[in-house]
Design a protein around this motif. Structure first.
Motif, PDB file in Angstrom:
ATOM      1  N   ILE A  16      -6.032 -13.801  -6.320  1.00  0.00           N
ATOM      2  CA  ILE A  16      -7.188 -13.209  -5.621  1.00  0.00           C
ATOM      3  C   ILE A  16      -6.896 -13.049  -4.136  1.00  0.00           C
ATOM      4  N   VAL A  17      -6.236 -14.066  -3.530  1.00  0.00           N
ATOM      5  CA  VAL A  17      -5.940 -13.991  -2.095  1.00  0.00           C
ATOM      6  C   VAL A  17      -4.976 -12.846  -1.812  1.00  0.00           C
ATOM      7  N   VAL A  18      -3.938 -12.710  -2.660  1.00  0.00           N
ATOM      8  CA  VAL A  18      -2.969 -11.626  -2.456  1.00  0.00           C
ATOM      9  C   VAL A  18      -3.647 -10.276  -2.612  1.00  0.00           C
ATOM     10  N   HIS A  19      -4.553 -10.177  -3.582  1.00  0.00           N
ATOM     11  CA  HIS A  19      -5.257  -8.901  -3.781  1.00  0.00           C
ATOM     12  C   HIS A  19      -6.129  -8.560  -2.563  1.00  0.00           C
ATOM     13  N   SER A  20      -6.817  -9.584  -1.995  1.00  0.00           N
ATOM     14  CA  SER A  20      -7.662  -9.312  -0.829  1.00  0.00           C
ATOM     15  C   SER A  20      -6.822  -8.866   0.364  1.00  0.00           C
ATOM     16  N   LEU A  21      -5.669  -9.546   0.568  1.00  0.00           N
ATOM     17  CA  LEU A  21      -4.812  -9.164   1.687  1.00  0.00           C
ATOM     18  C   LEU A  21      -4.260  -7.753   1.489  1.00  0.00           C
ATOM     19  N   HIS A  22      -3.937  -7.424   0.260  1.00  0.00           N
ATOM     20  CA  HIS A  22      -3.430  -6.093  -0.054  1.00  0.00           C
ATOM     21  C   HIS A  22      -4.498  -5.033   0.247  1.00  0.00           C
ATOM     22  N   GLN A  23      -5.745  -5.345  -0.151  1.00  0.00           N
ATOM     23  CA  GLN A  23      -6.842  -4.415   0.145  1.00  0.00           C
ATOM     24  C   GLN A  23      -7.009  -4.244   1.644  1.00  0.00           C
ATOM     25  N   TYR A  24      -6.843  -5.373   2.380  1.00  0.00           N
ATOM     26  CA  TYR A  24      -7.057  -5.303   3.830  1.00  0.00           C
ATOM     27  C   TYR A  24      -5.979  -4.462   4.505  1.00  0.00           C
ATOM     28  N   PHE A  25      -4.720  -4.679   4.131  1.00  0.00           N
ATOM     29  CA  PHE A  25      -3.645  -3.981   4.841  1.00  0.00           C
ATOM     30  C   PHE A  25      -3.442  -2.565   4.321  1.00  0.00           C
ATOM     31  N   HIS A  26      -3.786  -2.330   3.071  1.00  0.00           N
ATOM     32  CA  HIS A  26      -3.509  -1.028   2.473  1.00  0.00           C
ATOM     33  C   HIS A  26      -4.684  -0.076   2.647  1.00  0.00           C
ATOM     34  N   ALA A  27      -5.897  -0.557   2.305  1.00  0.00           N
ATOM     35  CA  ALA A  27      -7.069   0.309   2.345  1.00  0.00           C
ATOM     36  C   ALA A  27      -8.000  -0.027   3.502  1.00  0.00           C
ATOM     37  N   ASN A  28      -7.604  -0.987   4.347  1.00  0.00           N
ATOM     38  CA  ASN A  28      -8.413  -1.403   5.502  1.00  0.00           C
ATOM     39  C   ASN A  28      -9.810  -1.856   5.079  1.00  0.00           C
ATOM     40  N   ASP A  29      -9.850  -2.621   3.989  1.00  0.00           N
ATOM     41  CA  ASP A  29     -11.114  -3.087   3.435  1.00  0.00           C
ATOM     42  C   ASP A  29     -11.206  -4.590   3.676  1.00  0.00           C
ATOM     43  N   ALA A  30     -12.018  -4.985   4.669  1.00  0.00           N
ATOM     44  CA  ALA A  30     -12.018  -6.386   5.113  1.00  0.00           C
ATOM     45  C   ALA A  30     -12.997  -7.244   4.339  1.00  0.00           C
ATOM     46  N   SER A  31     -13.603  -6.707   3.277  1.00  0.00           N
ATOM     47  CA  SER A  31     -14.654  -7.481   2.606  1.00  0.00           C
ATOM     48  C   SER A  31     -14.092  -8.681   1.850  1.00  0.00           C
ATOM     49  N   GLY A  32     -12.772  -8.647   1.521  1.00  0.00           N
ATOM     50  CA  GLY A  32     -12.237  -9.749   0.739  1.00  0.00           C
ATOM     51  C   GLY A  32     -11.765 -10.921   1.569  1.00  0.00           C
ATOM     52  N   LEU A  33     -11.757 -10.781   2.902  1.00  0.00           N
ATOM     53  CA  LEU A  33     -11.125 -11.835   3.714  1.00  0.00           C
ATOM     54  C   LEU A  33     -11.932 -13.120   3.707  1.00  0.00           C
ATOM     55  N   SER A  34     -13.252 -13.011   3.911  1.00  0.00           N
ATOM     56  CA  SER A  34     -14.059 -14.248   3.900  1.00  0.00           C
ATOM     57  C   SER A  34     -14.047 -14.843   2.501  1.00  0.00           C
ATOM     58  N   LEU A  35     -13.986 -13.976   1.478  1.00  0.00           N
ATOM     59  CA  LEU A  35     -13.863 -14.479   0.106  1.00  0.00           C
ATOM     60  C   LEU A  35     -12.603 -15.312  -0.050  1.00  0.00           C
ATOM     61  N   SER A  36     -11.463 -14.837   0.530  1.00  0.00           N
ATOM     62  CA  SER A  36     -10.235 -15.613   0.328  1.00  0.00           C
ATOM     63  C   SER A  36     -10.260 -16.927   1.090  1.00  0.00           C
ATOM     64  N   ILE A  37     -10.919 -16.959   2.269  1.00  0.00           N
ATOM     65  CA  ILE A  37     -11.048 -18.245   2.969  1.00  0.00           C
ATOM     66  C   ILE A  37     -11.805 -19.239   2.093  1.00  0.00           C
TER      67      ILE A  37
END
Lengths: 169, 126, 86
Positions: B54-75
């Motif tokens: 899940i953490v890798v997927h959120s980081l991938h979304q952030y760097f690839h699609a600039n979608d920051a919604s997963g970052l607080s989820l990964s914390i």
């Protein structure tokens, strides 16, 4: 007093991590008030004596310990358990292990690490001599009559008790 | 399909495999101590790998699609995993100690050093 | 990705059935507690995955609180077992 301040700071940090992403002014103030209440209620039994070792090098070492040696030993232990689950070859037994640690925090850390790492499970802790009684899933033949085990007998690549000694003593 | 998506699938597969191993060991091993071995280690490890995916997927979304919604989820996920590892280890220690205090001997044991220590009477007197 | 996570939730649910089998047929009380512990860990894993599926951080918060409460429950059951009440 120093215990009160440290408890308040750690409680506030925990609050900040839990509410990451939705920080507003009101929430930060409410968190500060909550941290002070928590510290006033619980600072008495978080620190038994006032000799606190809050060295930042130790904290970095603790992070490093969790990330590298602990994780590698944990992965090895899991692969070992998986093989033993499918083949059914076990030789269990309870042995005595002396980690040569003195502080309560060190004993807690090594007991918790040992439960998650190499085929072992802490069953009983002797309060006076700080010996751990450890249940092993597989004891190598010929080793079972040994009196007290040291760290390098249990762990294979990294001696976790030496790492814990560096962190907690 | 790029390489990070593949990494996410592999991590998820490893996590599910170790959870499966834990449950098989729980059903197969002969006594409570060996069952604790299988259960505690493998389910914690499996949960760690599922959360890593899940953490890798959120980081991938952030760097690839600039979608920051997963970052607080990964914390929060990392925090949950820390809590889970700590509580599982301490809980299994408590269960093992309780089982030994009730007088359950380890089955097929080649050595039992704890039998030489007389702590059962001391506990009963309290 | 959503499909893979949904499938893994399904698999984890099936594993809970396996642990329930041990919970029902465990010969002694500590065996049942071990099975209960396994179920708690699996439920936490399911909550984390569902939080990623629905993109809700609240699910993971609930998972943290669930893990802590189940830990307290396990400790209390272990304490009762130690005194031979069960």
């Amino acid at each position: 007093m120093i215990a009160f301040i440290l408890t308040a700071i750690s409680a506030y940090l925990a609050y900040l991590i839990f509410t990451a992403g939705s920080w507003t002014g009101q929430e930060l103030i409410a968190g500060g008030i909550l941290a002070i209440i928590v510290a006033a209620l619980t600072s008495g039994f978080h620190f038994r004596n006032n000799k606190i070792k809050c060295n930042p090098i130790r904290m970095i070492l603790a992070l490093l310990y969790v990330l590298i040696p602990f994780f590698i030993e944990m992965a090895k232990a899991n692969i070992d358990v998986a093989i033993r689950v499918f083949t059914g070859k076990i030789r269990p037994g309870i042995i005595k292990y002396n980690p040569q640690l003195k502080s309560d925090f060190g004993i807690m850390l090594i007991a918790n690490s040992i439960t998650l790492t190499p085929g072992t499970l802490a069953v009983h802790v002797d309060e006076e001599s700080n010996d751990l009684y450890v249940h092993l899933l597989n004891i190598a033949p010929g080793k079972e009559q040994k009196g007290s085990w040291a760290g390098k007998d249990i762990f294979s690549w990294f001696d976790l008790s030496a790492w814990v000694r560096r962190i907690a003593e | 399909m790029d390489i990070l998506t593949l990494v996410v699938y592999i991590l998820l597969g490893i996590g599910l495999f170790f959870n499966l191993v834990g449950i098989i060991g729980l059903l197969r091993f002969p006594d409570v101590y060996t069952r604790l071995h299988a259960e505690t280690k493998t389910t914690t490890f499996g949960a760690i790998f599922i959360s890593l995916s899940i953490v890798v997927h959120s980081l991938h979304q952030y760097f690839h699609a600039n979608d920051a919604s997963g970052l607080s989820l990964s914390i929060h996920v990392v925090l949950a995993i820390l809590v889970l590892a700590f509580t599982n280890a301490t809980g299994s220690h408590a269960i093992a100690q309780a089982a030994y205090n009730r007088g359950q001997k380890p089955v097929r044991a080649v050595v039992d050093k704890l039998a030489e220590v007389e702590f059962l009477e001391k506990e009963a007197e309290e | 990705m959503i499909l893979a996570w949904n499938i893994s939730v399904f698999v984890l649910g099936l594993l809970i059935f396996g642990a329930t089998l041990r919970l029902m047929m465990g010969p002694t009380a500590p065996d049942r507690v071990v099975a209960l512990d396994a179920i708690n860990t699996l439920v936490v894993a399911i909550m984390i995955v569902l939080g990623a599926v629905y993109k809700q951080t609240v699910f993971v918060d609930v998972a943290i609180v669930y893990a802590l409460l189940s830990f307290v429950g396990t400790l209390f059951i272990a304490r009762f077992l130690k005194r031979n009440y069960l």
